[in-house]
Design a protein around this motif. Sequence first.
Motif, PDB file in Angstrom:
ATOM      1  N   SER A  16       0.840  -1.206   0.000  1.00  0.00           N
ATOM      2  CA  SER A  16       0.000   0.000   0.000  1.00  0.00           C
ATOM      3  C   SER A  16       0.875   1.256   0.000  1.00  0.00           C
ATOM      4  O   SER A  16       0.512   2.269  -0.589  1.00  0.00           O
TER       5      SER A  16
ATOM      6  N   LYS B 130      -8.003  -1.906   3.778  1.00  0.00           N
ATOM      7  CA  LYS B 130      -7.587  -0.674   4.464  1.00  0.00           C
ATOM      8  C   LYS B 130      -8.358   0.504   3.881  1.00  0.00           C
ATOM      9  O   LYS B 130      -8.146   0.878   2.733  1.00  0.00           O
TER      10      LYS B 130
ATOM     11  N   VAL C   2      -2.475  -8.827  -6.955  1.00  0.00           N
ATOM     12  CA  VAL C   2      -1.020  -8.750  -7.017  1.00  0.00           C
ATOM     13  C   VAL C   2      -0.465  -9.729  -8.049  1.00  0.00           C
ATOM     14  O   VAL C   2       0.544  -9.441  -8.712  1.00  0.00           O
TER      15      VAL C   2
HETATM   16  O1  PNS Z   1       1.373  -2.772   2.398  1.00  0.00           O
HETATM   17  P1  PNS Z   1       0.260  -3.755   2.570  1.00  0.00           P
HETATM   18  O2  PNS Z   1      -1.025  -3.045   2.897  1.00  0.00           O
HETATM   19  O3  PNS Z   1       0.589  -4.853   3.545  1.00  0.00           O
HETATM   20  O4  PNS Z   1       0.086  -4.430   1.134  1.00  0.00           O
HETATM   21  C1  PNS Z   1      -0.898  -5.401   0.950  1.00  0.00           C
HETATM   22  C2  PNS Z   1      -1.066  -5.725  -0.512  1.00  0.00           C
HETATM   23  C3  PNS Z   1      -1.397  -4.466  -1.329  1.00  0.00           C
HETATM   24  C4  PNS Z   1       0.199  -6.347  -1.064  1.00  0.00           C
HETATM   25  C5  PNS Z   1      -2.226  -6.736  -0.544  1.00  0.00           C
HETATM   26  O5  PNS Z   1      -3.383  -6.115  -0.044  1.00  0.00           O
HETATM   27  C6  PNS Z   1      -2.517  -7.238  -1.925  1.00  0.00           C
HETATM   28  O6  PNS Z   1      -1.865  -8.153  -2.364  1.00  0.00           O
HETATM   29  N1  PNS Z   1      -3.509  -6.607  -2.586  1.00  0.00           N
HETATM   30  C7  PNS Z   1      -3.904  -6.929  -3.917  1.00  0.00           C
HETATM   31  C8  PNS Z   1      -5.161  -7.806  -3.892  1.00  0.00           C
HETATM   32  C9  PNS Z   1      -4.796  -9.273  -3.942  1.00  0.00           C
HETATM   33  O7  PNS Z   1      -3.983  -9.711  -4.736  1.00  0.00           O
HETATM   34  N2  PNS Z   1      -5.425 -10.050  -3.055  1.00  0.00           N
HETATM   35  C10 PNS Z   1      -5.184 -11.456  -2.911  1.00  0.00           C
HETATM   36  C11 PNS Z   1      -4.042 -11.702  -1.932  1.00  0.00           C
HETATM   37  S1  PNS Z   1      -3.765 -13.428  -1.686  1.00  0.00           S
END
Ligand code: PNS
Length: 168
Positions: free
Chosen positions: A9, A41, A78
Amino acid sequence: MSRVLYPGSFDPLHLGHVDVIEQAAELFGDVVVGVLGNPGKTSGLFELDERANLATSTIDASSTLRGRAAVDVFTGLVVDAARDAQVDFIVKGLRTADDFETEQQMAQTNYSVSGIRTVYVPCRPELGYISSRYVREIARYGRDVSHMVPDPVADALQRVFAPGEDSR
Ligand code: PNS
């Protein structure tokens, strides 16, 4: 040498994040810092493009990182960001055992849906207490957070929370 995605984030980027970017650059050579929205968040401070600009300014100001790390904004999953950025691995920083629990579940889920592997990087112990949430909270009350964040972020927080300014 490999190309890796360091997603987060980054609201805002802090010195623990910078440490992970530096370690990833040293280990892998080519780092994409992926600024993503975290659906869990909701109490954010900076817009995604502001977070990316602050990360870019930080990298540009660092002789260690300039040319070895770049910043991009992604929406969605991601694993899709990793595909679009054409990386070999995802990198995540670990501070505590709690981080490990959460990251392990995400790493295994991401591997199960896409086959991409996640590599963990332990953050330097003296930086392990820093979190974006507490940086935001303390800066909001006008206290100094400059020992926890890179200069461009400290300046941006001062601008946002200076009396009579933006203040969000
Ligand atoms: O800095 P953070 O808030 O810990 O980052 C979290 C982040 C952005 C890496 C996580 O929320 C994420 O991977 N978001 C994208 C949505 C996604 O891929 N979700 C499935 C995860 S298994």
